[in-house]
Write a protein that holds these residues in place. Structure first.
Motif, PDB file in Angstrom:
ATOM      1  N   GLY A  95       0.813  -1.212   0.000  1.00  0.00           N
ATOM      2  CA  GLY A  95       0.000   0.000   0.000  1.00  0.00           C
ATOM      3  C   GLY A  95       0.842   1.256   0.000  1.00  0.00           C
ATOM      4  N   HIS A  96       0.224   2.356  -0.387  1.00  0.00           N
ATOM      5  CA  HIS A  96       0.911   3.639  -0.435  1.00  0.00           C
ATOM      6  C   HIS A  96       1.114   4.204   0.968  1.00  0.00           C
ATOM      7  N   VAL A  97       2.088   5.087   1.096  1.00  0.00           N
ATOM      8  CA  VAL A  97       2.377   5.765   2.351  1.00  0.00           C
ATOM      9  C   VAL A  97       2.165   7.262   2.107  1.00  0.00           C
ATOM     10  N   PHE A  98       0.984   7.762   2.510  1.00  0.00           N
ATOM     11  CA  PHE A  98       0.652   9.165   2.305  1.00  0.00           C
ATOM     12  C   PHE A  98       0.884   9.939   3.597  1.00  0.00           C
ATOM     13  N   PRO A  99       1.351  11.190   3.484  1.00  0.00           N
ATOM     14  CA  PRO A  99       1.479  12.024   4.677  1.00  0.00           C
ATOM     15  C   PRO A  99       0.088  12.373   5.213  1.00  0.00           C
ATOM     16  N   GLU A 100       0.008  12.757   6.464  1.00  0.00           N
ATOM     17  CA  GLU A 100      -1.272  13.121   7.070  1.00  0.00           C
ATOM     18  C   GLU A 100      -1.835  14.407   6.479  1.00  0.00           C
ATOM     19  N   SER A 101      -0.959  15.342   6.154  1.00  0.00           N
ATOM     20  CA  SER A 101      -1.417  16.654   5.680  1.00  0.00           C
ATOM     21  C   SER A 101      -1.706  16.653   4.176  1.00  0.00           C
ATOM     22  N   TRP A 102      -2.650  17.509   3.790  1.00  0.00           N
ATOM     23  CA  TRP A 102      -3.044  17.677   2.395  1.00  0.00           C
ATOM     24  C   TRP A 102      -2.634  19.065   1.934  1.00  0.00           C
ATOM     25  N   GLN A 103      -2.426  19.222   0.627  1.00  0.00           N
ATOM     26  CA  GLN A 103      -2.185  20.541   0.039  1.00  0.00           C
ATOM     27  C   GLN A 103      -3.448  20.937  -0.711  1.00  0.00           C
ATOM     28  N   ARG A 141      -2.203  14.995  -2.004  1.00  0.00           N
ATOM     29  CA  ARG A 141      -1.016  14.560  -1.281  1.00  0.00           C
ATOM     30  C   ARG A 141      -0.352  13.480  -2.138  1.00  0.00           C
ATOM     31  N   THR A 142       0.928  13.247  -1.893  1.00  0.00           N
ATOM     32  CA  THR A 142       1.705  12.354  -2.742  1.00  0.00           C
ATOM     33  C   THR A 142       2.319  11.232  -1.909  1.00  0.00           C
ATOM     34  N   CYS A 143       2.252  10.009  -2.440  1.00  0.00           N
ATOM     35  CA  CYS A 143       2.858   8.859  -1.761  1.00  0.00           C
ATOM     36  C   CYS A 143       4.350   9.124  -1.564  1.00  0.00           C
ATOM     37  N   GLU A 144       4.821   8.910  -0.351  1.00  0.00           N
ATOM     38  CA  GLU A 144       6.215   9.165  -0.015  1.00  0.00           C
ATOM     39  C   GLU A 144       7.155   8.093  -0.553  1.00  0.00           C
ATOM     40  N   VAL A 145       6.618   6.989  -1.052  1.00  0.00           N
ATOM     41  CA  VAL A 145       7.447   5.902  -1.574  1.00  0.00           C
ATOM     42  C   VAL A 145       7.562   5.963  -3.086  1.00  0.00           C
ATOM     43  N   CYS A 146       6.420   6.004  -3.774  1.00  0.00           N
ATOM     44  CA  CYS A 146       6.440   5.899  -5.240  1.00  0.00           C
ATOM     45  C   CYS A 146       6.096   7.185  -5.977  1.00  0.00           C
TER      46      CYS A 146
END
Length: 108
Positions: free
Chosen positions: A73-81, A94-99
């Motif tokens: 699964g993706h790893v998304f930060p808690e905050s949104w832009q 928000r953008t996945c921190e892995v892919c």
């Protein structure tokens, strides 16, 4: 001594997943003298991040990240832009921190 135009054989590394060419810097491929030299170089340089040769296939960092997210699964930060578009429409993303895959939602 070699002079003029000389044809030589070398090894260039391509990702088995996406076909991307292994390069450093200006996207110019690195030429190796042998497959063994290329494998040793990738193993020494990657250090767990970057390209990986598993004894069968070569995978680039992008394909490795995509495979990791497909499995775990993706790893998304808690905050949104939040982005405000013309005509008063807004989205949050928000953008996945892995892919690097984005998640985008329209806001009411």
């Amino acid at each position: 001594m070699k002079r003029g135009f000389v044809t030589e054989t070398h090894v260039v590394v391509y990702c088995d997943g996406c076909g991307d060419i292994y390069s450093e810097g200006e996207n110019e491929s690195i030429c190796f003298d042998s497959i063994n030299q290329a494998v040793a170089y990738l193993n020494a340089r990657s250090g767990g991040v970057g390209w990986l040769y598993d004894g069968d296939q070569v995978r680039c960092d992008g394909c490795l990240a995509t495979a990791r997210c497909a499995e775990a699964g993706h790893v998304f930060p808690e905050s949104w832009q939040t982005t405000l578009w013309s005509l008063g429409k807004a989205t949050r993303s928000r953008t996945c921190e892995v892919c690097g895959v984005p998640e985008i939602e329209a806001l009411p």
